[in-house]
Enzyme design. Sequence first.
Site, PDB file in Angstrom:
ATOM      1  N   ARG A   1       0.856  -1.174  -0.125  1.00 36.69           N
ATOM      2  CA  ARG A   1       0.001   0.009  -0.184  1.00 36.69           C
ATOM      3  C   ARG A   1       0.958   1.136  -0.072  1.00 36.69           C
ATOM      4  NH1 ARG A   1      -3.114   1.598   3.286  1.00 36.69           N
ATOM      5  NH2 ARG A   1      -4.757   2.251   1.957  1.00 36.69           N
TER       6      ARG A   1
ATOM      7  N   CYS B   1      14.879  -4.165  -4.135  1.00 35.23           N
ATOM      8  CA  CYS B   1      15.857  -3.223  -5.039  1.00 35.23           C
ATOM      9  C   CYS B   1      14.769  -2.138  -5.704  1.00 35.23           C
ATOM     10  CB  CYS B   1      16.418  -4.019  -5.945  1.00 35.23           C
ATOM     11  SG  CYS B   1      17.604  -5.106  -4.996  1.00 35.23           S
TER      12      CYS B   1
END
Length: 430
Positions: free
Chosen positions: A323, A353
Amino acid sequence: MARHHMSLQQPDPPRIDADAWFDGVDLRELAARYPTPFYAYSANAIRTRIRGLQQALAGLNYAICYAVKANSNLAVLQLMAAEGVGADIVSSGELWRSLHAGIPAQRIVFSGVGKTEQEMAEALAAGIQRFNVESADELEALERLASSLHVTAHAAVRINPDVDALTHAKISTGKAENKFGVSIAEARRWFARAGSMHHVKLDGLHVHIGSQMLSVAPIREALARVAAFWRELEAAGHALNSIDVGGGLGVRYRYGHDEPVTPEAYASAIRDHLGAFKGRILLEPGRYLVGEAGVLLTRVVRIKQGDTHRFVVLDAAMNDLLRPSLYDAWHDIVPLVPRPGPSQACDIVGPVCETGDTFARGRMLPPLEAGDLVMIRTSGAYGSSMSSTYNSRPLVAELLLDEGRHAIVRRRQTFEDMIAGEQPARWETV
Ligand SMILES: *Cc1c(COP(=O)(O)O)cnc(C)c1O
């Protein structure tokens, strides 16, 4: 481990105490026993929300169909089934889960713009209560499929009332430019020729204008439009069996800041606009029932002091809770054992990453050190259900808490679980 000092006040779920007890369970002990990150859900918080809503709606002819996509864990669905709550589903997978959890087909409604014919046929065969139909093409497909299966399908038309839900654009669904539902003008044409369908009973209205609504005004506006249309249809001789008011009730992501609509205010909006409706009122709350009932427990991997920013790197990441990355959503982030000392502005990030793997920017937090336990609150809805294994991070465990007891309701994935179904290429030609 049990401690029963929580009062079950309405409508608030049990609060997480300053000393980190949740539904009678010490979260610190839990984190000592199970590797982080993991989700913990309070069964009593969920029950309290259900019962608060039921109390507020008492006297109305209504049924609650929990929006499964908010948290589709089997144990959560079983809890819903035990409370007599049905399901609002958006896929065959959710149908399968709901039936598997013991939710009767007759308490299941099916929403979504992209139901495939395969999915519709499965839902018809299971005997679900009704379809919330979102396009003329879907309505025709439903008539065709119901005819070939020799069954009668009950359908509601999803109205797009062109109301602004005053929420985040990505979770707003009731504006004319959104992909959801049809205009009242189009719905009017559907009812006018409903008599030509022999296997679909078009006898319901449905509206769902968005999620995380913190104001009752847009809800009232949508209900007023739907109510006016229901009266118009009734005057034209179309009998309606149900009006589905959707979900969308907001929850507290920011304690002391977000003020959600109370079940009483919500119920009184429904009473004001639909109180005279003789059929059944369906509700599809998702987030409201489970959002505040869940936390994501995580540990600090390390502190990284950059040139301009102080980064707190957690062992949870965007693949576990999407979210903040997807919606820039705020979640309260709370150290379980706060250290003394002045608060500092930190960027709270995960190990994935991606720059987007950020839970909060410039958040003021007390001093933290590697290994410290942190909880990300209000993670019970659209948390685990949106998670992935991105960066080959196995899905995390989910625990259900209930008055001092806990149960693992999804074990943490093993690496073998994670690659299940993958295989070396065995070439074929078609
Ligand atoms: C997602 C959804 C809901 C639930 O929304 P919440 O904001 O979680 O209450 C209800 N109905 C439909 C049709 C939905 O798509």
